[in-house]
Design an enzyme around this catalytic site. Structure first.
Site, PDB file in Angstrom:
ATOM      1  N   GLU A  61       0.886  -1.158   0.000  1.00  0.00           N
ATOM      2  CA  GLU A  61       0.000   0.000   0.000  1.00  0.00           C
ATOM      3  C   GLU A  61       0.928   1.212   0.000  1.00  0.00           C
ATOM      4  O   GLU A  61       1.798   1.315   0.871  1.00  0.00           O
ATOM      5  CB  GLU A  61      -0.805  -0.037   1.300  1.00  0.00           C
ATOM      6  N   ARG A 296       4.966 -13.192   9.584  1.00  0.00           N
ATOM      7  CA  ARG A 296       5.619 -11.917   9.316  1.00  0.00           C
ATOM      8  C   ARG A 296       6.964 -11.870  10.053  1.00  0.00           C
ATOM      9  O   ARG A 296       7.181 -12.621  11.009  1.00  0.00           O
ATOM     10  CB  ARG A 296       4.737 -10.741   9.727  1.00  0.00           C
ATOM     11  N   LYS A 306       4.497   0.702  10.355  1.00  0.00           N
ATOM     12  CA  LYS A 306       4.652   1.975   9.640  1.00  0.00           C
ATOM     13  C   LYS A 306       4.185   3.145  10.500  1.00  0.00           C
ATOM     14  O   LYS A 306       4.764   4.214  10.469  1.00  0.00           O
ATOM     15  CB  LYS A 306       3.821   1.945   8.354  1.00  0.00           C
TER      16      LYS A 306
HETATM   17  P1  ATP Z   1       2.303  -1.916   8.192  1.00  0.00           P
HETATM   18  O1  ATP Z   1       1.428  -2.768   9.055  1.00  0.00           O
HETATM   19  O2  ATP Z   1       3.644  -1.623   8.746  1.00  0.00           O
HETATM   20  O3  ATP Z   1       1.617  -0.689   7.677  1.00  0.00           O
HETATM   21  P2  ATP Z   1       1.495  -3.407   5.942  1.00  0.00           P
HETATM   22  O4  ATP Z   1       1.480  -4.873   6.039  1.00  0.00           O
HETATM   23  O5  ATP Z   1       0.203  -2.720   6.084  1.00  0.00           O
HETATM   24  O6  ATP Z   1       2.595  -2.821   6.915  1.00  0.00           O
HETATM   25  P3  ATP Z   1       1.652  -3.311   3.127  1.00  0.00           P
HETATM   26  O7  ATP Z   1       2.078  -2.194   2.274  1.00  0.00           O
HETATM   27  O8  ATP Z   1       0.241  -3.712   3.092  1.00  0.00           O
HETATM   28  O9  ATP Z   1       2.111  -2.928   4.569  1.00  0.00           O
HETATM   29  O10 ATP Z   1       2.564  -4.583   2.894  1.00  0.00           O
HETATM   30  C1  ATP Z   1       2.975  -5.049   1.643  1.00  0.00           C
HETATM   31  C2  ATP Z   1       3.393  -6.480   1.780  1.00  0.00           C
HETATM   32  O11 ATP Z   1       4.439  -6.605   2.723  1.00  0.00           O
HETATM   33  C3  ATP Z   1       2.256  -7.337   2.259  1.00  0.00           C
HETATM   34  O12 ATP Z   1       2.142  -8.452   1.402  1.00  0.00           O
HETATM   35  C4  ATP Z   1       2.640  -7.747   3.643  1.00  0.00           C
HETATM   36  O13 ATP Z   1       2.232  -9.054   3.908  1.00  0.00           O
HETATM   37  C5  ATP Z   1       4.162  -7.654   3.621  1.00  0.00           C
HETATM   38  N1  ATP Z   1       4.672  -7.310   4.940  1.00  0.00           N
HETATM   39  C6  ATP Z   1       4.421  -6.217   5.669  1.00  0.00           C
HETATM   40  N2  ATP Z   1       5.021  -6.268   6.869  1.00  0.00           N
HETATM   41  C7  ATP Z   1       5.703  -7.451   6.893  1.00  0.00           C
HETATM   42  C8  ATP Z   1       6.540  -8.111   7.860  1.00  0.00           C
HETATM   43  N3  ATP Z   1       6.815  -7.568   9.053  1.00  0.00           N
HETATM   44  N4  ATP Z   1       7.068  -9.300   7.523  1.00  0.00           N
HETATM   45  C9  ATP Z   1       6.822  -9.854   6.331  1.00  0.00           C
HETATM   46  N5  ATP Z   1       6.049  -9.301   5.382  1.00  0.00           N
HETATM   47  C10 ATP Z   1       5.486  -8.118   5.656  1.00  0.00           C
HETATM   48 MG    MG Z   2      -1.433  -3.447   4.758  1.00  0.00          MG
END
Ligand code: ATP
Ligand code: MG
Length: 604
Positions: A61, A296, A306
């Site tokens: 995102e 994760r 984030k």
């Molecule tokens: P945040 O919760 O920090 O905002 P998010 O998961 O919402 O992170 P996205 O932009 O939706 O952020 O993530 C893009 C991809 O990265 C998704 O497929 C998600 O599964 C993966 N991802 C995000 N955080 C992790 C993590 N800590 N470990 C492994 N994969 C991750």
């Molecule tokens: Mg997300």
């Protein structure tokens, strides 16, 4: 100079590799067609057999900078695609109109490329944005309505919440659930046409209000939101929900294996429900994508949220998203981490199906293991005190300098040698001198009587790549701080000359010549938090910041480090790995960041 190619890193099998290998062996996706771009069933049917054996995607995102957790996901998805003759799409999941920003889009593209991956495949540019699929998503919603699988619910948000039930109580059907497809279609079009206020209605999938899986209790799939979208402008006042949009994005892109983190496990039944319906109606190609969940990345001493990272930036606890202490990809990069190290880290931590914590030292270990074989060596004195060789003038000649040399890398003779000069005065680490040394201290100390009354002779040590010296003593200031150390040079002991090892020494110390040293600012970075799980439980992560996470010192480095380009990495002998800072290092002012020490200093 490059690190060992990632392709040569031994691959450890994991459950995702096993799934893909099984699908390839069984030809699960062998008959798939690819229309050359994302699209519906007929678009792909008119295309070619898909040249990509598997399709994966990394779907961020664009609402912030990527962090080390995303790096794991990037390495995983792009790495699997590379290893199995497939491709990986970079897809901006921009279905939420309010949070996205094009600044983040650029930074994400940059991060993926820097990590060593590419969304191009031959002539194909697999860079997509989910908002391009809004038309299809709308069409799919009308299809669900027409087939009795979706309805417009006009209960209040509160009623909906209450009627959803909970883990012990089944939900209650909405009074709007029995509307006919024709009524629903009219209301949904009214939603789209802006005839209803924000929040006045939602489109819901009609599944089962009594399902033990709360995600199947008629989940909302469209909501009304009068918000400007960076891609589609004001075209839409209804937007799809993430859980509805995501499976469709995967399906239109002909993704075979849709890999996500464990928190989406409970969404998988809805993912399959939705895609089964759309495949039945021949709106999307079959077989449709499958979702697989992995744990994760949780890294000790590091935040991977984030929102919390944004708070550190906004409250100026760090200098920005690219502060070298930040776990963002831009931060790691500026700190001196290499793509090879991050790829190796991702390979070593592997993928599992249960949450766990990875120790921060694993990341540092990957950096050391990739840099040690290639990083040029250099001597640097980070906490300098002057050492005067009192007999220099008699032994070597007044004003004389003697050239010393050392290999650029001990195991890579082809990199040649570096040279530097020793003279009457050199800089040494202030910790290399002790007036009354503790037991086991083999560096500089003068003749003294120890605590048991024994007379101890002055130490003899070697100045690395230089001569053996014998300690004489030191000068101290009014506060007892050593301001100068004195020693005598022992003639005919220079490294590499015949008979130089006639005198055995227990200590070897690093140094740089006062005459040719280059002054540098060195930023000694350490972990940003003092606790393993910052912000865990009720703790306030801001209270857990490490006050000593940055110490800036004025150091002296050997002359081979004059005028090196930014982003160049070295091993400073005895000290660890350092890089010239991407932002502040200039021809006139050398600035080095410590990436990591020679060994883990946080071992418990
Ligand atoms: P945040 O919760 O920090 O905002 P998010 O998961 O919402 O992170 P996205 O932009 O939706 O952020 O993530 C893009 C991809 O990265 C998704 O497929 C998600 O599964 C993966 N991802 C995000 N955080 C992790 C993590 N800590 N470990 C492994 N994969 C991750
Ligand atoms: Mg997300």
């Amino acid at each position: 100079m490059t690190a060992p190619a990632d392709k040569d890193t031994p691959k450890i099998s994991n459950f995702l590799r096993q799934i893909i290998e099984k699908d390839l062996a069984e030809g699960t996706y062998a008959a798939r067609q690819w229309g050359g771009s994302p699209g519906d069933a007929s678009h792909h049917a008119a295309g070619q057999p898909d040249p990509a054996k598997v399709r994966l995607r990394f779907p961020p995102e664009p609402n912030g900078y990527l962090h080390v957790g995303h790096a794991k996901s990037i390495c995983l998805n792009f790495g699997l695609a590379r290893d199995y003759g497939g491709v990986c799409h970079l897809r901006f999941d921009d279905t939420n109109p309010e949070k996205e920003d094009t600044e983040y889009v650029d930074s994400i593209k940059d991060a993926v490329q820097w990590l060593g991956f590419d969304w191009h495949n031959g002539g194909e540019n697999n860079l997509y944005q989910a908002s391009d699929y809004f038309d299809f998503m709308y069409r799919a919603a009308e299809y669900l309505i027409e087939t009795g699988n979706a309805y417009v619910d006009e209960q209040t948000a509160e009623q909906m919440r209450v009627n959803r039930g909970d883990f012990v109580k089944p939900g209650t059907n909405s009074p709007f659930r029995t509307r006919t497809p024709a009524e629903n279609l009219a209301r949904f079009r009214a939603m789209r046409n802006g005839q209803l206020a924000d929040g006045a209605a939602v489109l819901r999938a009609k599944i089962d209000m009594a399902s033990p899986n709360i995600n199947l209790r008629d989940p909302a799939i469209y909501r009304i939101r009068r918000a400007h979208h960076h891609n589609t402008g004001d075209k839409w006042c209804i937007y799809p929900m993430y859980t509805y949009a995501h499976p469709i994005e995967d399906a239109l892109e002909q993704i075979t294996h849709s890999i996500c983190t464990l928190e989406f496990e409970d969404q998988r039944p809805f993912y399959d429900w939705l895609l089964d319906k759309l495949a039945e109606g021949k709106l999307i190609a079959s077989p449709h994508p499958r979702q697989y969940e992995f744990a994760r990345l949780n890294l000790t001493y590091v935040l991977t949220s984030k929102r919390k990272l944004a708070q550190l930036v906004n409250e100026k606890r760090v200098s920005g998203w690219d502060d070298p202490r930040m776990p963002t990809i831009v931060g790691l990069r500026r700190r001196g981490y290499t793509p090879e190290a991050i790829q190796l880290f991702a390979e070593r931590i592997g993928v599992t199906k249960s949450d766990s914590w990875i120790d921060y030292s694993t990341l540092e270990g990957a950096l050391r293991d990739t840099l040690d074989p290639i990083a040029p060596r250099a001597m640097a004195v980070l906490d300098p005190v002057k050492l005067v060789l009192t007999n220099w003038d008699e032994v070597m000649g007044a004003g004389k300098l003697d050239e010393c040399s050392a290999p650029v890398h001990p195991h890579l003779p082809e990199l040649g040698k570096r040279s530097f000069k020793i003279g009457k005065e050199v800089w040494i680490e202030s910790t290399d001198y002790e007036e009354t040394p503790p037991k086991g201290f083999f560096r500089l100390f003068p003749a003294h009587t120890n605590s048991s009354g024994q007379a101890i002779a002055a130490s003899k040590v070697r100045l690395k790549y230089g001569h053996v010296i014998e300690c004489v003593g030191a000068t101290k200031d009014a506060n007892g701080k050593v301001t100068e150390v004195q020693a005598k040079l022992i003639p005919d002991t220079k490294s590499g000359t015949p008979g130089s090892d006639a005198i055995k020494v227990k200590g070897v110390i690093t140094w740089v010549g006062v005459n040719d040293a280059v002054q540098a600012e060195v930023r000694l970075y350490d972990r940003l938090f003092t606790v393993e799980h910052p912000g865990a439980g009720d703790s306030d992560f801001l209270e857990e910041l490490n006050a000593d996470s940055l110490k800036t010192v004025t150091a002296f480095v050997e002359p081979s480090l004059a005028d090196v380009p930014t982003g160049t990495r070295f091993q400073f002998e005895r000290h660890g790995y350092f890089v010239t800072d991407m932002k502040d290092h200039t021809a006139g002012k050398a600035v080095f960041n410590r990436v990591t020490g020679m060994k883990d200093s946080w071992v418990k």
